[in-house]
Design a protein around this motif. Structure first.
Motif, PDB file in Angstrom:
ATOM      1  N   MET A 130       0.817  -1.217   0.000  1.00  0.00           N
ATOM      2  CA  MET A 130       0.000   0.000   0.000  1.00  0.00           C
ATOM      3  C   MET A 130       0.853   1.272   0.000  1.00  0.00           C
ATOM      4  O   MET A 130       1.951   1.281   0.525  1.00  0.00           O
ATOM      5  CB  MET A 130      -0.856   0.016   1.273  1.00  0.00           C
ATOM      6  N   ASN A 131       0.255   2.345  -0.536  1.00  0.00           N
ATOM      7  CA  ASN A 131       0.846   3.691  -0.496  1.00  0.00           C
ATOM      8  C   ASN A 131       2.286   3.747  -1.017  1.00  0.00           C
ATOM      9  O   ASN A 131       3.120   4.487  -0.489  1.00  0.00           O
ATOM     10  CB  ASN A 131       0.773   4.271   0.937  1.00  0.00           C
ATOM     11  N   THR A 132       2.560   2.943  -2.024  1.00  0.00           N
ATOM     12  CA  THR A 132       3.885   2.971  -2.656  1.00  0.00           C
ATOM     13  C   THR A 132       3.735   3.614  -4.040  1.00  0.00           C
ATOM     14  O   THR A 132       2.627   3.906  -4.482  1.00  0.00           O
ATOM     15  CB  THR A 132       4.449   1.546  -2.774  1.00  0.00           C
ATOM     16  N   ASP A 133       4.841   3.818  -4.704  1.00  0.00           N
ATOM     17  CA  ASP A 133       4.823   4.505  -6.002  1.00  0.00           C
ATOM     18  C   ASP A 133       4.299   3.558  -7.097  1.00  0.00           C
ATOM     19  O   ASP A 133       4.934   2.542  -7.391  1.00  0.00           O
ATOM     20  CB  ASP A 133       6.249   4.959  -6.330  1.00  0.00           C
ATOM     21  N   PRO A 134       3.148   3.880  -7.702  1.00  0.00           N
ATOM     22  CA  PRO A 134       2.581   3.000  -8.724  1.00  0.00           C
ATOM     23  C   PRO A 134       3.505   2.788  -9.921  1.00  0.00           C
ATOM     24  O   PRO A 134       3.542   1.711 -10.516  1.00  0.00           O
ATOM     25  CB  PRO A 134       1.299   3.720  -9.172  1.00  0.00           C
ATOM     26  N   SER A 135       4.274   3.837 -10.286  1.00  0.00           N
ATOM     27  CA  SER A 135       5.152   3.719 -11.451  1.00  0.00           C
ATOM     28  C   SER A 135       6.297   2.728 -11.188  1.00  0.00           C
ATOM     29  O   SER A 135       6.755   2.042 -12.105  1.00  0.00           O
ATOM     30  CB  SER A 135       5.693   5.090 -11.867  1.00  0.00           C
ATOM     31  N   ALA A 136       6.729   2.627  -9.915  1.00  0.00           N
ATOM     32  CA  ALA A 136       7.770   1.646  -9.565  1.00  0.00           C
ATOM     33  C   ALA A 136       7.235   0.223  -9.716  1.00  0.00           C
ATOM     34  O   ALA A 136       7.945  -0.684 -10.167  1.00  0.00           O
ATOM     35  CB  ALA A 136       8.251   1.890  -8.136  1.00  0.00           C
ATOM     36  N   VAL A 137       5.965   0.042  -9.344  1.00  0.00           N
ATOM     37  CA  VAL A 137       5.317  -1.264  -9.512  1.00  0.00           C
ATOM     38  C   VAL A 137       5.248  -1.617 -11.002  1.00  0.00           C
ATOM     39  O   VAL A 137       5.577  -2.739 -11.413  1.00  0.00           O
ATOM     40  CB  VAL A 137       3.880  -1.270  -8.909  1.00  0.00           C
ATOM     41  N   ALA A 138       4.843  -0.641 -11.810  1.00  0.00           N
ATOM     42  CA  ALA A 138       4.724  -0.856 -13.251  1.00  0.00           C
ATOM     43  C   ALA A 138       6.082  -1.214 -13.849  1.00  0.00           C
ATOM     44  O   ALA A 138       6.190  -2.141 -14.668  1.00  0.00           O
ATOM     45  CB  ALA A 138       4.158   0.396 -13.917  1.00  0.00           C
ATOM     46  N   PHE A 139       7.113  -0.493 -13.433  1.00  0.00           N
ATOM     47  CA  PHE A 139       8.470  -0.759 -13.932  1.00  0.00           C
ATOM     48  C   PHE A 139       8.893  -2.192 -13.607  1.00  0.00           C
ATOM     49  O   PHE A 139       9.373  -2.927 -14.472  1.00  0.00           O
ATOM     50  CB  PHE A 139       9.463   0.243 -13.304  1.00  0.00           C
ATOM     51  N   ASP A 140       8.689  -2.585 -12.342  1.00  0.00           N
ATOM     52  CA  ASP A 140       9.105  -3.929 -11.917  1.00  0.00           C
ATOM     53  C   ASP A 140       8.285  -5.020 -12.604  1.00  0.00           C
ATOM     54  O   ASP A 140       8.802  -6.111 -12.872  1.00  0.00           O
ATOM     55  CB  ASP A 140       8.987  -4.065 -10.393  1.00  0.00           C
ATOM     56  N   ALA A 141       7.006  -4.727 -12.865  1.00  0.00           N
ATOM     57  CA  ALA A 141       6.148  -5.713 -13.545  1.00  0.00           C
ATOM     58  C   ALA A 141       6.645  -5.954 -14.973  1.00  0.00           C
ATOM     59  O   ALA A 141       6.737  -7.101 -15.435  1.00  0.00           O
ATOM     60  CB  ALA A 141       4.701  -5.239 -13.563  1.00  0.00           C
ATOM     61  N   VAL A 142       7.007  -4.857 -15.666  1.00  0.00           N
ATOM     62  CA  VAL A 142       7.518  -4.987 -17.043  1.00  0.00           C
ATOM     63  C   VAL A 142       8.881  -5.680 -17.031  1.00  0.00           C
ATOM     64  O   VAL A 142       9.168  -6.549 -17.868  1.00  0.00           O
ATOM     65  CB  VAL A 142       7.590  -3.612 -17.746  1.00  0.00           C
ATOM     66  N   LYS A 143       9.726  -5.339 -16.057  1.00  0.00           N
ATOM     67  CA  LYS A 143      11.056  -5.977 -15.933  1.00  0.00           C
ATOM     68  C   LYS A 143      10.889  -7.479 -15.708  1.00  0.00           C
ATOM     69  O   LYS A 143      11.575  -8.295 -16.345  1.00  0.00           O
ATOM     70  CB  LYS A 143      11.830  -5.343 -14.781  1.00  0.00           C
ATOM     71  N   LYS A 144       9.980  -7.840 -14.818  1.00  0.00           N
ATOM     72  CA  LYS A 144       9.714  -9.265 -14.536  1.00  0.00           C
ATOM     73  C   LYS A 144       9.244  -9.975 -15.813  1.00  0.00           C
ATOM     74  O   LYS A 144       9.670 -11.090 -16.115  1.00  0.00           O
ATOM     75  CB  LYS A 144       8.635  -9.368 -13.453  1.00  0.00           C
ATOM     76  N   ALA A 145       8.360  -9.315 -16.567  1.00  0.00           N
ATOM     77  CA  ALA A 145       7.831  -9.898 -17.802  1.00  0.00           C
ATOM     78  C   ALA A 145       8.951 -10.138 -18.818  1.00  0.00           C
ATOM     79  O   ALA A 145       8.989 -11.177 -19.478  1.00  0.00           O
ATOM     80  CB  ALA A 145       6.759  -8.983 -18.397  1.00  0.00           C
ATOM     81  N   VAL A 146       9.876  -9.178 -18.921  1.00  0.00           N
ATOM     82  CA  VAL A 146      11.007  -9.329 -19.845  1.00  0.00           C
ATOM     83  C   VAL A 146      11.916 -10.467 -19.377  1.00  0.00           C
ATOM     84  O   VAL A 146      12.317 -11.336 -20.164  1.00  0.00           O
ATOM     85  CB  VAL A 146      11.800  -7.999 -19.972  1.00  0.00           C
ATOM     86  N   ASP A 147      12.210 -10.490 -18.071  1.00  0.00           N
ATOM     87  CA  ASP A 147      13.103 -11.511 -17.497  1.00  0.00           C
ATOM     88  C   ASP A 147      12.573 -12.925 -17.719  1.00  0.00           C
ATOM     89  O   ASP A 147      13.342 -13.854 -17.982  1.00  0.00           O
ATOM     90  CB  ASP A 147      13.311 -11.279 -15.993  1.00  0.00           C
ATOM     91  N   MET A 148      11.249 -13.103 -17.580  1.00  0.00           N
ATOM     92  CA  MET A 148      10.686 -14.461 -17.712  1.00  0.00           C
ATOM     93  C   MET A 148      10.135 -14.730 -19.110  1.00  0.00           C
ATOM     94  O   MET A 148       9.457 -15.723 -19.334  1.00  0.00           O
ATOM     95  CB  MET A 148       9.625 -14.709 -16.640  1.00  0.00           C
ATOM     96  N   ASN A 149      10.437 -13.795 -20.050  1.00  0.00           N
ATOM     97  CA  ASN A 149       9.984 -13.952 -21.437  1.00  0.00           C
ATOM     98  C   ASN A 149       8.460 -14.105 -21.516  1.00  0.00           C
ATOM     99  O   ASN A 149       7.929 -14.937 -22.264  1.00  0.00           O
ATOM    100  CB  ASN A 149      10.683 -15.158 -22.095  1.00  0.00           C
ATOM    101  N   ALA A 150       7.764 -13.283 -20.736  1.00  0.00           N
ATOM    102  CA  ALA A 150       6.294 -13.333 -20.711  1.00  0.00           C
ATOM    103  C   ALA A 150       5.723 -12.688 -21.977  1.00  0.00           C
ATOM    104  O   ALA A 150       6.388 -11.888 -22.641  1.00  0.00           O
ATOM    105  CB  ALA A 150       5.757 -12.617 -19.476  1.00  0.00           C
ATOM    106  N   ASP A 151       4.494 -13.049 -22.284  1.00  0.00           N
ATOM    107  CA  ASP A 151       3.828 -12.532 -23.486  1.00  0.00           C
ATOM    108  C   ASP A 151       3.084 -11.235 -23.224  1.00  0.00           C
ATOM    109  O   ASP A 151       2.975 -10.378 -24.104  1.00  0.00           O
ATOM    110  CB  ASP A 151       2.824 -13.576 -24.015  1.00  0.00           C
ATOM    111  N   VAL A 152       2.536 -11.094 -22.007  1.00  0.00           N
ATOM    112  CA  VAL A 152       1.683  -9.937 -21.725  1.00  0.00           C
ATOM    113  C   VAL A 152       1.822  -9.531 -20.261  1.00  0.00           C
ATOM    114  O   VAL A 152       1.948 -10.384 -19.374  1.00  0.00           O
ATOM    115  CB  VAL A 152       0.201 -10.240 -22.085  1.00  0.00           C
TER     116      VAL A 152
END
Length: 319
Positions: free
Chosen positions: A179-201
């Protein structure tokens, strides 16, 4: 019957059932409007205008429909009231076909060459945003895509925990910072995770507060900028979720959000519990942004890709 035909039949039945309340309400108003009348005259057209407006089709779209019916009456010289529902169906279908936005004909397939495909989901609280994300994740996962979710609505504890539950249910990872954390940091980490695991979406939730348009615009712009540091072409899609049961309020939200950010697709939820399904006709006509998904029930499969023609067919189908 092939597998596709079976699913198409199931989807159509679900759509028919989901629009029952809207359809019943519309036809009861229409029948009252034409009672005792054999032909479509000025009085019937005035009544029809009121029926369309009170069915949440919207004033601008209603005016367009009435003009089309008037032209049809003038051309055909005699139009029976018993033909009115068929003529309405034809003219509304023709009107929506003229809209530059195209139907989403594929069933939850992702465009080639954009991996991971980044979807940023926006909308006010209570419209079914997090549930829509969960159902989308389930639909993609079912089709063999690797999915990552980002819990970027960090101002609402319920949104984060709800998304984590969906992740567990579907079997996909959820990136959250609490809670109450920076939403853009979450978005960045989500995209990084997706790239790292070769995710589709990767599907990113965002805060659902229409507190002030300036703050909203700044927040969404920041998320975009931060994600683009990692993946320059992201987000590939900005999906606005609207609650169909709010009728005209959905129009207002669509107008506000399209001013605040570059919305590229719409999802209209909760159509099964309301008589306000006519709002989909108005939104499809008024906004040059495609309605991509509609929610017509509780089940995961009840989040459907939207077809204008199938919708009009179901809306005007008599039992």
């Amino acid at each position: 019957m092939g597998l596709f035909d079976f699913f198409s039949k199931e989807k159509k039945e679900s759509l028919d059932k989901g629009l029952e309340k809207s359809k019943d309400s519309f036809f009861s108003k229409l029948n009252r409007a034409v009672v005792g009348k054999s032909t479509v005259d000025d009085q019937v057209l005035d009544e029809l205008e009121e029926v369309l407006v009170t069915s949440d089709v919207g004033v601008e779209t209603t005016v367009k429909i009435i003009r089309r019916i008037e032209a049809r009456v003038a051309r055909d010289k005699y139009v029976s009231t018993s033909e009115l529902d068929r003529i309405l169906r034809e003219e509304i279908a023709a009107l929506l076909a003229e809209n530059r936005s195209v139907d989403v004909n594929d069933d939850f397939s992702l465009p080639a060459g954009k991996k991971p495909y980044v979807i940023m989901v926006v909308g006010v609280n209570g419209v079914g945003k997090t549930t829509t994300i969960g159902k989308l994740a389930a639909q993609y996962h079912k089709r063999g895509y690797k999915v990552v979710l980002g819990a970027g609505d960090t101002f609402r504890a319920a949104a984060v925990s709800q998304l984590k539950l969906w992740g567990e249910r579907v079997g996909v990872p959820v990136i959250d910072h609490g809670m109450n954390t920076d939403p853009s940091a979450v978005a960045f980490d989500a995209v990084k995770k997706a790239v790292d695991m070769n995710a589709d979406v990767v599907i990113i939730d965002t805060a659902g507060r229409l507190h002030t348009k300036v703050n909203l615009m700044n927040e969404l712009s920041k998320i975009k900028r931060v994600v683009q540091k990692f993946l320059t072409e992201a987000p590939h899609e900005v999906l606005l979720v609207l609650d169909g049961s709010t009728g005209q309020n959905a129009f207002i939200q669509a107008t506000e959000f399209t001013k605040a950010t570059d919305v590229t697709a719409l999802a209209i939820t909760k159509l099964d519990g309301t008589a306000k399904g006519g709002v989909v006709i108005g939104i499809s006509d008024q906004f040059k942004i495609p309605v991509k998904y509609i929610g017509v029930g509780e089940k995961i499969e009840d989040l459907q890709t939207f077809s204008k023609m199938e919708f009009v067919d179901s809306f005007f189908k008599k039992a």
